[in-house]
Design a protein around this motif. Structure first.
Motif, short mmCIF file in Angstrom:
data_model
loop_
_atom_site.label_atom_id
_atom_site.label_comp_id
_atom_site.label_asym_id
_atom_site.label_seq_id
_atom_site.Cartn_x
_atom_site.Cartn_y
_atom_site.Cartn_z
N GLN A 1 0.85 -1.18 0.00
CA GLN A 1 0.00 0.00 0.00
C GLN A 1 0.89 1.24 0.00
OE1 GLN A 1 -3.21 -0.12 -0.37
NE2 GLN A 1 -3.60 2.08 -0.25
N VAL A 2 0.45 2.27 -0.71
CA VAL A 2 1.18 3.52 -0.82
C VAL A 2 0.44 4.61 -0.05
CG1 VAL A 2 1.96 5.31 -2.42
CG2 VAL A 2 2.14 2.90 -3.06
N GLN A 3 1.16 5.43 0.68
CA GLN A 3 0.61 6.61 1.32
C GLN A 3 1.20 7.84 0.65
OE1 GLN A 3 2.23 4.18 3.56
NE2 GLN A 3 0.27 3.13 3.36
N LEU A 4 0.38 8.88 0.47
CA LEU A 4 0.77 10.06 -0.29
C LEU A 4 0.59 11.34 0.52
CD1 LEU A 4 -1.10 9.10 -3.59
CD2 LEU A 4 1.30 8.67 -3.04
N VAL A 5 1.57 12.25 0.43
CA VAL A 5 1.48 13.54 1.10
C VAL A 5 1.91 14.63 0.12
CG1 VAL A 5 2.28 14.98 3.00
CG2 VAL A 5 1.94 12.52 3.36
N GLU A 6 1.00 15.55 -0.19
CA GLU A 6 1.30 16.65 -1.10
C GLU A 6 1.84 17.86 -0.35
OE1 GLU A 6 -2.77 14.97 -2.60
OE2 GLU A 6 -1.80 15.39 -0.69
N SER A 7 2.62 18.66 -1.07
CA SER A 7 3.11 19.93 -0.53
C SER A 7 3.41 20.87 -1.69
CB SER A 7 4.36 19.71 0.33
OG SER A 7 5.39 19.16 -0.45
N GLY A 8 3.64 22.13 -1.36
CA GLY A 8 4.07 23.09 -2.37
C GLY A 8 3.00 24.06 -2.83
N GLY A 9 1.78 23.90 -2.35
CA GLY A 9 0.74 24.83 -2.74
C GLY A 9 0.94 26.20 -2.12
N GLY A 10 0.16 27.17 -2.57
CA GLY A 10 0.26 28.51 -2.02
C GLY A 10 -0.47 29.51 -2.86
N LEU A 11 -0.19 30.78 -2.58
CA LEU A 11 -0.81 31.90 -3.30
C LEU A 11 0.22 32.47 -4.28
CD1 LEU A 11 -3.05 34.04 -3.68
CD2 LEU A 11 -2.01 35.28 -1.77
N VAL A 12 -0.18 32.64 -5.52
CA VAL A 12 0.72 33.16 -6.54
C VAL A 12 -0.06 34.07 -7.48
CG1 VAL A 12 0.37 31.18 -8.07
CG2 VAL A 12 2.50 32.50 -8.22
N GLN A 13 0.61 35.04 -8.06
CA GLN A 13 -0.04 35.91 -9.02
C GLN A 13 -0.15 35.23 -10.38
OE1 GLN A 13 2.19 39.61 -9.00
NE2 GLN A 13 0.82 40.49 -7.46
N ALA A 14 -1.12 35.65 -11.16
CA ALA A 14 -1.28 35.13 -12.51
C ALA A 14 0.03 35.32 -13.29
CB ALA A 14 -2.43 35.83 -13.22
N GLY A 15 0.40 34.27 -14.03
CA GLY A 15 1.65 34.29 -14.76
C GLY A 15 2.82 33.69 -13.99
N GLY A 16 2.61 33.45 -12.71
CA GLY A 16 3.66 32.90 -11.87
C GLY A 16 3.75 31.39 -11.95
N SER A 17 4.63 30.83 -11.13
CA SER A 17 4.89 29.39 -11.13
C SER A 17 4.85 28.83 -9.72
CB SER A 17 6.27 29.11 -11.74
OG SER A 17 6.34 29.54 -13.07
N LEU A 18 4.51 27.56 -9.64
CA LEU A 18 4.61 26.79 -8.41
C LEU A 18 5.02 25.37 -8.78
CD1 LEU A 18 1.37 27.67 -6.34
CD2 LEU A 18 3.73 28.19 -5.70
N ALA B 1 -7.92 22.95 -5.11
CA ALA B 1 -7.16 22.01 -4.29
C ALA B 1 -6.60 20.95 -5.23
CB ALA B 1 -8.05 21.37 -3.23
N TYR B 2 -5.31 20.69 -5.11
CA TYR B 2 -4.64 19.73 -5.98
C TYR B 2 -4.33 18.46 -5.19
CZ TYR B 2 -4.11 23.07 -9.76
OH TYR B 2 -4.35 23.95 -10.78
N TYR B 3 -4.66 17.33 -5.80
CA TYR B 3 -4.49 16.03 -5.17
C TYR B 3 -3.60 15.15 -6.03
CZ TYR B 3 -8.66 17.45 -2.58
OH TYR B 3 -9.57 18.12 -1.80
#
Length: 123
Positions: free
Chosen positions: A1-18, A93-95
């Protein structure tokens, strides 16, 4: 079985990157295809990108093609989603999700999900 943990989200202006990360644990991680999905308030969960267990194959939703890149580092048990040229409509929300071997864009074919990370793109 695999367990998953996401990170790296946040607030960014249009045209930006994450860059989102999804750390997996479980000794069979390398045999799993991985996908990224997103869900905005009041909308259904939608497919974003997927990558095969070997990273030989990738697949993208038309809405993100050319802007987002999915990759994986099996030595680190991590899958990434590099998001460039972000738009307000990318806000969600990204999963990340995992399924054995075969790449898929169908959320119901994934049997393991992370808890999600929020991405907000301001105009």
């Amino acid at each position: 079985q695999v367990q998953l943990v996401e990170s790296g989200g946040g607030l960014v202006q249009a045209g930006g990157s994450l860059r989102l990360s999804c750390a997996a644990s479980g000794r069979t991680y390398n045999s799993y295809a991985m996908g990224w999905f997103r869900q905005a308030p009041g909308k259904e969960r939608e497919f974003v990108a997927a990558i095969s267990w070997s990273a030989a194959n990738t697949y993208y939703a038309d809405s993100v093609k050319g802007r987002f890149t999915i990759s994986r580092d099996n030595a680190k048990n991590t899958v990434y989603l590099q998001m460039n040229s972000l738009k307000p409509e990318d806000t969600a929300a990204y999963y990340c999700a995992a399924r054995p071997y075969i790449i898929s864009s169908r959320s119901y074919e994934y049997d393991t999900w992370g808890q999600g990370t929020q991405v907000t793109v301001s105009a």
